[in-house]
Scaffold this active site. Structure first.
Site, PDB file in Angstrom:
ATOM      1  CB  THR A 209      -0.984  -0.021   1.195  1.00  0.00           C
ATOM      2  OG1 THR A 209      -1.940   1.033   1.025  1.00  0.00           O
ATOM      3  CG2 THR A 209      -0.298   0.185   2.543  1.00  0.00           C
ATOM      4  CG  ASN A 210      -0.377   4.736  -1.298  1.00  0.00           C
ATOM      5  OD1 ASN A 210      -1.017   5.542  -0.632  1.00  0.00           O
ATOM      6  ND2 ASN A 210      -0.916   4.087  -2.333  1.00  0.00           N
ATOM      7  CG  HIS A 211       3.319   6.786   3.372  1.00  0.00           C
ATOM      8  ND1 HIS A 211       3.535   6.053   4.511  1.00  0.00           N
ATOM      9  CD2 HIS A 211       4.449   6.711   2.642  1.00  0.00           C
ATOM     10  CE1 HIS A 211       4.764   5.559   4.478  1.00  0.00           C
ATOM     11  NE2 HIS A 211       5.330   5.942   3.351  1.00  0.00           N
TER      12      HIS A 211
END
Ligand code: PMT
Length: 397
Positions: A209-211
């Site tokens: 995933t990412n932030h």
């Protein structure tokens, strides 16, 4: 209430011009950025120095600066303003506005302004009651100008009656109400907004995933809904509650988001693509937890489909707004995305700017369209969302 708003204050030659100083101060303390344009006669009633000091901006009176020839563009002043407030507005200026006469900077700016315009008349009671003035005010109302009624009371002439300019606090409230009304300007429009991070499973335990927190996209959905639009928020993972009046659809992966977005987009007037979508996803998802061994593990990733690019192909006359999250050569990459994904405009944020991008409550963006780039200062994400909604509104107009 006026935080982040650009108010252009027009001051004309009336004894009530002294109240423009207090008005300017109140607009500033309400959070507005204020620029002042004065008629040549207004300078006889209140000094440009006073207004420049209070507004913290140079005062504009002439079409060009006689010292250096710099041009004061009435068009860009009108474009800059979220509201053009003319206070005090004399009978003479009201008459010229009603007839489209443009013999000073204040009036030419009125003719080219696209933002809401409000006037606060100030004059003697007989001038105010005169059929010619009343007819002019009617014409202006019919043209969409908000008239802030003058008060009754003692007038500079010593007479008593209706004609005193409304008190500055009342004028500020009227401007706030006008800008609130404007916010319903997207009634009847439908938008799709994507937000948050997608999740690409590796196995039942792990994922890529990412932030993204979803804050930016949720603020945009809320800003559009507040202006009366029907908004569907296609949300990746976030901890945020759905904004008031917004329909939220939760999705997990980039593929889920692609399916939902391409299905929903045809029944909208436009989409804002704020989600941080995975560009790669594991080629195989293990149905059991991958057991760790002694050596390294290689996971083969394959490309996800580009949702924005697909909507760009489908768009016809719908509006498509993209984001560009960059770490280097920001403007060049964003310009390339604008063209390749067929966006109407791109909201560029760079992780090189402190306070911009993921998770925080602020962002620093540049709005980029085929005609050029507008760099905005660091702002709350809610204010950035307001600016994006303003631009969408202008494009739909
Ligand atoms: O959620 P926050 O914590 O508030 O953070 C906000 C944000 C940083 C996530 C947001 O401001 C932002 O920049 N969103 C876009 C992130 C991104 O994926 O940018 P990009 O430059 O990689 O993609 C360009 C555009 O294509 C974006 O509109 C993106 O939504 C879209 N895209 C990208 C890949 C893909 N497979 N499909 C897409 O639609």
């Amino acid at each position: 209430m006026l935080k982040g708003r650009n108010i252009l204050l027009g001051v004309t030659g009336s004894i009530a011009a002294y109240k423009a100083a207090m008005l300017c101060r109140l607009l500033k303390t309400s959070g507005a950025d204020v620029r002042v344009v004065m008629t040549p006669l207004a300078k006889q009633f209140i000094t440009p120095l006073t207004m420049a000091t209070l507004s913290k901006n140079p005062i504009l009176v002439e079409f060009f600066d006689p010292e250096n020839g710099a041009w004061n563009s009435h068009v860009s002043l009108g474009e800059w303003a979220d509201c053009y407030l003319i206070a005090p507005a004399t009978a003479n200026t009201l008459a010229k506005m009603a007839c489209g006469i443009a013999d000073n900077l204040l009036l030419t700016t009125y003719l080219s302004a696209r933002c809401p315009v409000a006037v606060a008349p100030a004059m003697d009671l007989d001038m105010y009651a005169h059929p010619a003035t009343q007819e002019n005010l009617e014409k202006l109302r019919a043209a969409g100008v908000a008239v802030i009624e003058p008060d009754e009371g003692e007038l500079a002439s010593g007479l008593c009656g209706k004609g005193r300019m409304a008190e500055p606090a009342q004028i500020v409230r009227s401007v706030e109400a006008l800008l609130d009304q404007k916010k319903k300007s997207l009634a009847g429009k439908r938008f799709l907004v994507t937000a948050g991070a997608t999740i690409e499973p590796i196995d039942p335990v792990r994922y890529l995933t990412n932030h993204s927190s979803g804050k930016m996209g949720y603020a945009i959905a809320e800003a559009l809904a507040r202006r009366g639009a029907e908004v569907t928020l296609l949300s990746g993972r976030t901890c945020l509650p759905a904004p008031e009046g917004v329909r939220r659809i939760d999705v997990l992966t980039a593929a889920d988001m692609y399916r939902a977005a391409t299905e929903l987009f045809p029944s909208t007037d436009g989409a804002v693509m704020c989600a941080a979508v995975a560009d790669y996803t594991p080629a195989e998802v293990a149905d059991r937890k991958l057991k760790k061994g002694d050596g390294d593990l290689t996971i083969r990733l394959c490309r996800t489909r580009d949702i924005a690019a697909e909507l760009g192909r489908m768009k016809n006359d719908r509006l498509l707004v993209g984001f560009a999250l960059e770490t280097h050569d920001a403007l060049a990459h964003a310009t390339e995305k604008l063209r390749r994904k067929n966006f109407d405009f791109v909201v560029l944020n760079s992780l090189q700017d402190p306070g911009a991008g993921f998770r925080g409550d602020t962002n620093k963006v540049t709005l980029l369209d085929p005609s050029g780039a507008e760099e905005l200062p660091l702002m709350c994400k809610t204010e950035v969302a307001g600016r994006i909604a303003d631009k969408i509104e202008n494009l739909l107009r």
